[in-house]
Motif scaffolding. Structure first.
Motif, mmCIF file in Angstrom:
data_model
loop_
_atom_site.group_PDB
_atom_site.id
_atom_site.type_symbol
_atom_site.label_atom_id
_atom_site.label_comp_id
_atom_site.label_asym_id
_atom_site.label_seq_id
_atom_site.Cartn_x
_atom_site.Cartn_y
_atom_site.Cartn_z
ATOM 1 N N GLN B 334 0.815 -1.208 0.000
ATOM 2 C CA GLN B 334 0.000 0.000 0.000
ATOM 3 C C GLN B 334 0.851 1.262 0.000
ATOM 4 O O GLN B 334 0.431 2.304 0.493
ATOM 5 C CB GLN B 334 -0.943 0.034 1.218
ATOM 6 N N PHE B 335 2.067 1.159 -0.560
ATOM 7 C CA PHE B 335 2.856 2.359 -0.775
ATOM 8 C C PHE B 335 2.514 2.915 -2.143
ATOM 9 O O PHE B 335 1.671 2.376 -2.846
ATOM 10 C CB PHE B 335 4.360 2.044 -0.748
ATOM 11 N N SER B 336 3.207 3.977 -2.511
ATOM 12 C CA SER B 336 2.935 4.574 -3.808
ATOM 13 C C SER B 336 3.728 3.859 -4.886
ATOM 14 O O SER B 336 4.952 3.938 -4.919
ATOM 15 C CB SER B 336 3.328 6.050 -3.774
ATOM 16 N N GLY B 337 3.024 3.149 -5.748
ATOM 17 C CA GLY B 337 3.699 2.385 -6.795
ATOM 18 C C GLY B 337 4.426 3.266 -7.780
ATOM 19 O O GLY B 337 5.504 2.936 -8.254
ATOM 20 N N ILE B 338 3.842 4.414 -8.088
ATOM 21 C CA ILE B 338 4.467 5.297 -9.072
ATOM 22 C C ILE B 338 5.805 5.810 -8.561
ATOM 23 O O ILE B 338 6.808 5.807 -9.279
ATOM 24 C CB ILE B 338 3.534 6.473 -9.395
ATOM 25 N N VAL B 339 5.839 6.218 -7.309
ATOM 26 C CA VAL B 339 7.112 6.703 -6.759
ATOM 27 C C VAL B 339 8.135 5.579 -6.783
ATOM 28 O O VAL B 339 9.307 5.792 -7.103
ATOM 29 C CB VAL B 339 6.915 7.232 -5.320
ATOM 30 N N ALA B 340 7.682 4.361 -6.462
ATOM 31 C CA ALA B 340 8.617 3.231 -6.451
ATOM 32 C C ALA B 340 9.207 2.987 -7.821
ATOM 33 O O ALA B 340 10.420 2.836 -7.978
ATOM 34 C CB ALA B 340 7.895 1.977 -5.965
ATOM 35 N N ILE B 341 8.356 2.968 -8.826
ATOM 36 C CA ILE B 341 8.876 2.622 -10.148
ATOM 37 C C ILE B 341 9.781 3.713 -10.678
ATOM 38 O O ILE B 341 10.768 3.452 -11.366
ATOM 39 C CB ILE B 341 7.705 2.289 -11.103
ATOM 40 N N ILE B 342 9.485 4.947 -10.330
ATOM 41 C CA ILE B 342 10.356 6.029 -10.773
ATOM 42 C C ILE B 342 11.691 5.971 -10.064
ATOM 43 O O ILE B 342 12.758 6.107 -10.681
ATOM 44 C CB ILE B 342 9.692 7.386 -10.516
ATOM 45 N N ALA B 343 11.659 5.727 -8.753
ATOM 46 C CA ALA B 343 12.908 5.623 -8.005
ATOM 47 C C ALA B 343 13.737 4.466 -8.542
ATOM 48 O O ALA B 343 14.958 4.585 -8.712
ATOM 49 C CB ALA B 343 12.607 5.429 -6.523
ATOM 50 N N CYS B 344 13.074 3.359 -8.833
ATOM 51 C CA CYS B 344 13.797 2.189 -9.337
ATOM 52 C C CYS B 344 14.477 2.507 -10.658
ATOM 53 O O CYS B 344 15.675 2.271 -10.829
ATOM 54 C CB CYS B 344 12.814 1.034 -9.501
ATOM 55 N N SER B 345 13.720 3.059 -11.602
ATOM 56 C CA SER B 345 14.302 3.269 -12.925
ATOM 57 C C SER B 345 15.400 4.317 -12.883
ATOM 58 O O SER B 345 16.409 4.197 -13.552
ATOM 59 C CB SER B 345 13.232 3.640 -13.937
#
Lengths: 194, 741
Positions: B334-345
């Motif tokens: 339940q975290f922010s998926g968008i922030v995660a994927i941006i941080a990852c990339s």
């Protein structure tokens, strides 16, 4: 940081400094504190060793050159006035409406910023960045990662790109031209010094 | 125009077949009862393909056969059920892609109406047809499909190709807008709508404060998909673009928290202070948690690519897998998926680029662009399709006031926030920029999905209607008018200049200089931290993540090598350059490529590289004039002679091949640092790219002092330039491939 009154008495010609550099009184005092902090043997002037003592500056590839910029014309000491005059170059650019059209260019104008940067390249002060000078700067910035051959080619290419009158060196105007797309007012300003 | 008529023909054909089949199914109740759902849906999705007509007649005889001879062996049978799901998915994607082709056939259309609008219209038509046949709307877009399958590719594409320098330079402002701005909008819209509901005459008294706030939380968020598709075509200056776009990406964290918070509050009987406090804590948790998850996966991905030397083929897969995993993991917690994927990339990009081969890099780039393009198209079509239905409830005051408040609060919010943030910025956000930021706050599919996710309560239909109206308004009205407004206001556009090695060097030089001055001032500003990070990176991180022989890739060196290689190839080409036919075919390829906006960054690079190539060419010819035959006023001293000789030996005859061989050692793992150099994120798209390239070429003479004999050569370059665009990149890739594998 000390009260301003003690600073006011210590700093010579505070008003003159404020006028010339455009800093506010608070900034001048803050920078005076820094000046005194760097001046470890309380000589009232800074020497090269004082600068070299700044840790991060030692690992900065351009560290030596920057220090040299503070000691022009072979001087060995630096007083507060000159110190702050050089730092005033990095103030963010503001449009000064009160200045008339004939008043001297402010220290932190784009032109002066460019000139400062140019002087860092141009060590022998002949008004041009020669190939060797450029090579040295590149050598310092790229350190051991790049072979001399590559550096030579890069230097050649840089000069080719910027050199408009074909003399194999970059003059101030050509330097200015090659940076015309760069937002220099932003890049060469330190917000802290506003 | 004939192509348009073909499309209209296909649509009419669709309608006819649908109508005829509808009639047929009514007349055969048994068959209808058995597979009515399947048949209807089958017709609805497949009828845009001409081949479907052939299948239909076969289907009916088979049916009759079934009813009469039940036990006979089926020589020819149809089992639609078996392939239903993948078949329909593929057909939807096919529809999306065909629609896209259709728009670009009629060249002028994309320049007036942005693609997103056209796609929504197509979706509306499809939805209308399906609704007309079935009596209910097509259940195509569920919230899960959107959030789990359609959104991640777009966000991944955005994060991977995000130019990190402007992003991090403006990160404070972006966060300020995203967090504080979104909260301002949510509470502003929610509270003012509650105020409207209090007014007796509107008859909306039954909507409580919490529901209004819930509605506000889902309508306030700026949507990255819509922003991306509209801003891609208007090319504003980089800073403005990154502000709007960064805000639309990062406000997801705030939206997620507020939405879930209010949704939970709506079901709770009473709310205490502790709940509100938990909400605030949750916000930090969501944002930072997403960041942490993303960076963790990014690090693992970087580490993985270090060992892929012998299995180059699956390298691109890792990038996609890890990014998607980071998204799913964040959603799981339940975290922010968008922030995660941006941080990852963003965190893995640097190291992955250094480790993977050039072919893998190209693969990643194209696959990402393709997926994000398809996703975006599907989202807009589904938006149109899902609109048509019976889940609407119209209420004039609510809908109108929603729209008004959205605009007003955004405008006020932007003005207020900018006023505060300008005090901390060197590069102020001007009034024009503020206007574009406020006007560019488009709502899109995220709001739509969130509204579907709401639990079933009486006002849900009202909310749905209001959301759809706001989305349509922003996408259509604001999307269509933003381009003329940008031109009217003369907002600073991107400068389409070619990257030069000297610029790169000087920028790096200034970075060091500023870091040094900051040290002297005793102030730890952004240059100080950047410097510290770079040192740390070079000392430790690079050794961990990047394979041994791929170290030492300074961006200056990389750019230089790329430019040199292009020049070398061009020289080799010059010897074999054929006549018109090949140029013409390249030209066609180019203009076809041009209008496909997702590939545009590459086009920009091509243009820039081509400019540089041609710059070089002119240089070479002028040298042979100015140096040998026209002595200048100065003495040609030793250094200059050597300089000249080096130039000639490097660049002429089989020195080219030597050059390539010499450089081949350095080519291994050449990374694409285009993000650092490219001034704009995109180019092309609005069908006017030809103009752009023509505009750029006159710059050639300006930046060099050419002697008066030059004009003829310059003109030659003007014509040739667009044609060569395609060949350079392909040659580049081939060359790279030969060296690499």
């Amino acid at each position: 940081m000390g009260s301003y009154s003690s600073h006011v008495s210590k700093i010579e010609d505070l008003q003159g400094i404020i006028q010339e550099t455009g800093f506010s009184k608070a900034h001048v005092c803050r920078l005076y504190d820094r000046f005194e902090g760097l001046d470890q043997n309380k000589a009232g002037q800074l020497s090269r060793e004082d600068f070299q003592r700044i840790g991060e500056l030692a690992v900065n590839p351009l560290g030596d050159r920057i220090i040299n910029a503070f000691f022009p014309d072979g001087n060995q000491t630096l007083d507060f006035r000159s110190f702050i005059r050089i730092l005033a170059c990095f103030r963010p650019v503001t449009v000064d409406k009160s200045a008339g059209p004939n008043s001297p260019e402010p220290i932190n104008s784009r032109s002066n910023k460019l000139r400062f940067a140019f002087q860092l390249y141009d060590q022998d002060r002949d008004g041009k960045i020669s190939r060797d000078e450029l090579f040295q700067v590149l050598r310092m910035m790229l350190e051991a990662q790049v072979t001399d051959d590559q550096l030579d080619s890069i230097t050649d290419r840089t000069i080719q790109e910027a050199d408009l009158d074909g003399d194999g060196a970059i003059s101030f105007e050509e330097f200015r031209k090659s940076l015309e797309n760069v937002n220099l007012e932003h890049k060469m300003s330190i917000r802290f010094l506003q | 125009m004939s192509r348009c008529s073909i499309w209209i023909g296909i649509l009419l054909f669709e309608l006819l077949t649908r109508a005829s089949l509808f009639a047929e199914t009514i007349s055969e109740p048994k068959a209808a009862a058995r597979t009515s759902n399947d048949s209807d849906r089958w017709e609805s999705v497949s009828s845009n393909r001409p081949e479907s007509k052939a299948i239909q007649p076969v289907w009916k005889p088979e049916q009759e056969e079934n009813q009469s001879v039940a036990a006979a062996l089926k020589v020819f049978s149809l089992d639609y059920h078996h392939v239903q799901v993948p078949f329909e998915i593929t057909l939807w994607i096919m529809l999306a892609s065909l629609a896209k082709i259709g728009f670009h056939l009629y060249i002028k259309l994309p320049s007036i109406v942005p693609e997103s609008c056209l796609l929504i219209i197509v979706g509306l038509i499809m939805g209308g047809i399906i609704y007309g046949v079935n009596g209910r709307s097509a259940p195509v877009m569920s919230t899960d499909i959107f959030f789990l399958y359609l959104l991640p590719p777009i966000v991944l594409d955005a994060g991977y190709f995000m130019p990190s320098r402007p992003f991090f330079e403006n990160i404070g402002t972006i966060l300020w807008y995203a967090v504080v701005g979104t909260m301002w909008n949510v509470f502003g819209i929610g509270l003012s709508l509650y105020g409207i509901c209090q007014i007796e005459s509107f008859g909306l008294k039954d909507i409580s404060l919490l529901y209004n706030l819930l509605f506000g939380s889902l309508i306030a968020a700026v949507d990255p998909v819509a922003v991306l598709s509209v801003f891609e075509e208007i090319h504003v200056n980089e800073q403005l673009h990154i502000l709007v776009f960064g805000e639309s990406l990062l406000n997801d964290a705030v939206t997620v928290v507020l939405y879930k918070l209010f949704k939970t509050f709506c079901t709770m009987p009473s709310i205490g202070m502790s709940d509100v406090l938990f909400g605030i804590i949750k916000f930090f948790l969501v944002g930072l948690g997403g960041l942490l998850v993303g960076v963790t996966y990014g690090i693992i991905a970087a580490l993985t690519t270090r060992f892929t030397e012998n299995i180059r083929v699956i390298e691109p897969l890792f990038v996609f897998l890890y990014s998607y995993l980071s998204y799913l993991t964040a959603e799981m917690f339940q975290f922010s998926g968008i922030v995660a994927i941006i941080a990852c990339s963003m965190s893995m990009k640097r190291y992955v680029e250094a480790n993977i081969s050039q072919k893998s890099h190209t693969t990643i780039k194209y696959f990402m662009k393709m997926w994000s393009s398809v996703s975006e198209t599907l989202i807009f079509i589904f938006l149109g399709v899902s609109t048509i239905g019976d889940k609407h409830e119209w209420s004039w005051p609510y809908v109108c006031f929603t729209m008004i408040f959205c605009l007003v609060w955004r405008a006020v919010g932007v003005i207020f926030l900018t006023f505060v943030v300008n005090k901390f910025r060197v590069n102020v956000v001007t009034r024009k920029d503020q206007f574009i930021i406020a006007y560019g706050g488009l709502r899109g599919a995220i709001c739509f999905s969130l509204v579907f996710l709401l639990p079933n309560f009486p006002q849900k239909k009202l909310f749905t209607t209001a959301t759809i109206v706001v989305i349509f308004f922003t996408v259509f009205v604001q999307g269509m008018t933003i381009k003329p407004l940008v031109e009217l206001l003369e907002v600073k556009r991107t400068s389409q200049a070619a990257p030069t090695v000297s610029e790169q060097i000087h920028i790096r030089f200034l970075d060091h200089l500023l870091a040094g001055i900051e040290d002297i001032c005793g102030h730890w500003g952004q240059y100080y931290w950047k410097d510290r990070f770079e040192n740390f990176n070079t000392k430790y991180l690079n050794k961990v993540f990047i394979r041994e022989q791929h170290l030492s890739k300074s961006s200056i060196v990389v750019l230089y090598q790329k430019l040199e290689k292009k020049h070398a190839i061009e020289l080799a080409e010059a010897g074999q350059l054929a006549g018109a036919p090949s140029l013409a075919s390249l030209h066609d390829e180019h203009t076809a490529e041009v209008s496909k906006s997702p590939i545009s960054p590459e086009q920009l690079d091509n243009i820039q590289e081509l400019l540089i190539r041609n710059l070089y060419r002119i240089r070479q010819t002028t040298q042979s004039y100015s140096r040998h035959t026209l002595p200048q006023g100065k003495n040609s001293n030793q250094a200059k002679e050597i300089f000249l000789r080096r130039q000639e030996s490097l660049l002429k005859d089989d020195g080219v091949l030597n050059l390539i061989q010499r450089r081949s050692i350095c080519f291994a793992g050449e990374s694409q640092k285009k993000g650092k150099l490219a001034r704009s994120l995109t180019v092309g798209g609005y069908g006017g790219n030809k103009n752009n390239s023509a505009d750029q070429s006159p710059k050639l003479p300006k930046s060099m002092s050419v002697t008066p004999q030059q004009p003829s050569i310059t003109e030659w370059i003007n014509e040739e330039e667009p044609e060569n665009l395609q060949s350079s990149d392909e040659n580049d890739i081939n060359q790279k491939g030969n060296d690499e594998d």
